[in-house]
Design a protein around this motif. Structure first.
Motif, PDB file in Angstrom:
ATOM      1  N   LEU A   1      17.419  90.644  38.531  1.00 37.65           N
ATOM      2  CA  LEU A   1      18.532  89.881  37.960  1.00 37.65           C
ATOM      3  C   LEU A   1      18.052  88.519  37.463  1.00 37.65           C
ATOM      4  CD1 LEU A   1      21.342  90.731  40.549  1.00 37.65           C
ATOM      5  CD2 LEU A   1      21.160  91.572  38.198  1.00 37.65           C
ATOM      6  N   ASN A   2      17.153  87.885  38.204  1.00 37.32           N
ATOM      7  CA  ASN A   2      16.596  86.597  37.769  1.00 37.32           C
ATOM      8  C   ASN A   2      15.774  86.751  36.495  1.00 37.32           C
ATOM      9  OD1 ASN A   2      17.715  84.951  39.720  1.00 37.32           O
ATOM     10  ND2 ASN A   2      15.971  85.130  41.097  1.00 37.32           N
ATOM     11  N   THR A   3      15.058  87.849  36.369  1.00 37.22           N
ATOM     12  CA  THR A   3      14.283  88.099  35.157  1.00 37.22           C
ATOM     13  C   THR A   3      15.207  88.263  33.957  1.00 37.22           C
ATOM     14  OG1 THR A   3      12.547  89.181  36.428  1.00 37.22           O
ATOM     15  CG2 THR A   3      12.600  89.645  34.070  1.00 37.22           C
ATOM     16  N   TYR A   4      16.310  88.960  34.147  1.00 36.45           N
ATOM     17  CA  TYR A   4      17.227  89.227  33.042  1.00 36.45           C
ATOM     18  C   TYR A   4      18.080  88.004  32.687  1.00 36.45           C
ATOM     19  CZ  TYR A   4      20.613  91.554  30.084  1.00 36.45           C
ATOM     20  OH  TYR A   4      21.404  91.902  29.021  1.00 36.45           O
ATOM     21  N   PHE A   5      18.628  87.330  33.697  1.00 37.05           N
ATOM     22  CA  PHE A   5      19.565  86.232  33.449  1.00 37.05           C
ATOM     23  C   PHE A   5      18.921  84.849  33.486  1.00 37.05           C
ATOM     24  CE2 PHE A   5      22.525  89.434  35.296  1.00 37.05           C
ATOM     25  CZ  PHE A   5      23.337  89.582  34.187  1.00 37.05           C
ATOM     26  N   GLY A   6      17.680  84.745  33.837  1.00 36.66           N
ATOM     27  CA  GLY A   6      17.104  83.433  34.137  1.00 36.66           C
ATOM     28  C   GLY A   6      17.235  83.253  35.634  1.00 36.66           C
ATOM     29  N   LYS A   7      18.040  82.327  36.081  1.00 37.24           N
ATOM     30  CA  LYS A   7      18.365  82.219  37.503  1.00 37.24           C
ATOM     31  C   LYS A   7      19.787  82.733  37.657  1.00 37.24           C
ATOM     32  CE  LYS A   7      18.422  78.979  41.352  1.00 37.24           C
ATOM     33  NZ  LYS A   7      18.415  80.012  42.307  1.00 37.24           N
ATOM     34  N   VAL A   8      19.928  83.858  38.319  1.00 38.00           N
ATOM     35  CA  VAL A   8      21.226  84.519  38.406  1.00 38.00           C
ATOM     36  C   VAL A   8      22.206  83.676  39.231  1.00 38.00           C
ATOM     37  CG1 VAL A   8      20.697  85.947  40.438  1.00 38.00           C
ATOM     38  CG2 VAL A   8      22.378  86.727  38.791  1.00 38.00           C
ATOM     39  N   THR A   9      23.428  83.604  38.725  1.00 35.72           N
ATOM     40  CA  THR A   9      24.499  82.903  39.421  1.00 35.72           C
ATOM     41  C   THR A   9      25.703  83.825  39.503  1.00 35.72           C
ATOM     42  OG1 THR A   9      25.415  81.975  37.382  1.00 35.72           O
ATOM     43  CG2 THR A   9      23.745  80.653  38.533  1.00 35.72           C
ATOM     44  N   GLU A  10      26.698  83.370  40.230  1.00 35.90           N
ATOM     45  CA  GLU A  10      27.930  84.150  40.359  1.00 35.90           C
ATOM     46  C   GLU A  10      28.610  84.314  39.005  1.00 35.90           C
ATOM     47  OE1 GLU A  10      32.055  84.012  42.976  1.00 35.90           O
ATOM     48  OE2 GLU A  10      30.459  82.570  43.388  1.00 35.90           O
TER      49      GLU A  10
END
Length: 139
Positions: free
Chosen positions: A88-97
């Motif tokens: 998820l971090n790879t896809y979104f950058g730093k994943v947040t809610e």
């Protein structure tokens, strides 16, 4: 076997919920499991619920919960959480809610690539993201 996987906010609101086995009362199960994990007061751990073990871990402001059968390795589920967060971090950058709320379809696709029929199928982030990146490129 993994019976369910949930991503829950630190306030206790379910954001993502995927059941891999038939649960007659999914909402009741969701509420009970979230309450159990919040009552425990730890950032990670194991809790018994009915005939399964609930494995949970807090990443920044999101709890990742999974209900697994008694014969499943709980540490492997922790590793699955780590792989899921890294993907998820790879896809979104730093994943947040907020990322999860506005891109639920993408999060469900990532989960479905990693877990098939309640069993861990893929743990490589780059392979998990291929179908989503292809969809994004087609836009």
């Amino acid at each position: 076997m993994i019976h369910f996987l949930m991503i829950v906010s630190s306030a206790g609101k379910p954001r993502i919920s995927r059941f891999f086995s038939h649960q007659t009362e999914q909402i009741k199960t969701q509420t009970a499991v979230i309450n159990l994990c919040q009552r425990d007061g730890k950032k990670e751990g194991f809790v018994s619920y009915k005939d399964m073990t609930v494995v949970y871990k807090l990443y920044s402001s999101l709890y990742f919960l999974a209900g697994v059968s008694q014969d499943e390795n709980e540490l492997a589920v922790f590793e699955l959480f780590q792989n899921l967060v890294e993907t998820l971090n790879t896809y979104f950058g730093k994943v947040t809610e907020v990322d999860i709320l506005f891109n639920m379809d993408r999060v469900y696709m990532i989960i479905d690539e990693m877990i098939i029929d309640g069993h861990i199928a893929e743990t490589c982030s780059s392979r998990t993201l291929v179908p989503i990146l292809l969809m994004d490129a087609a836009k």
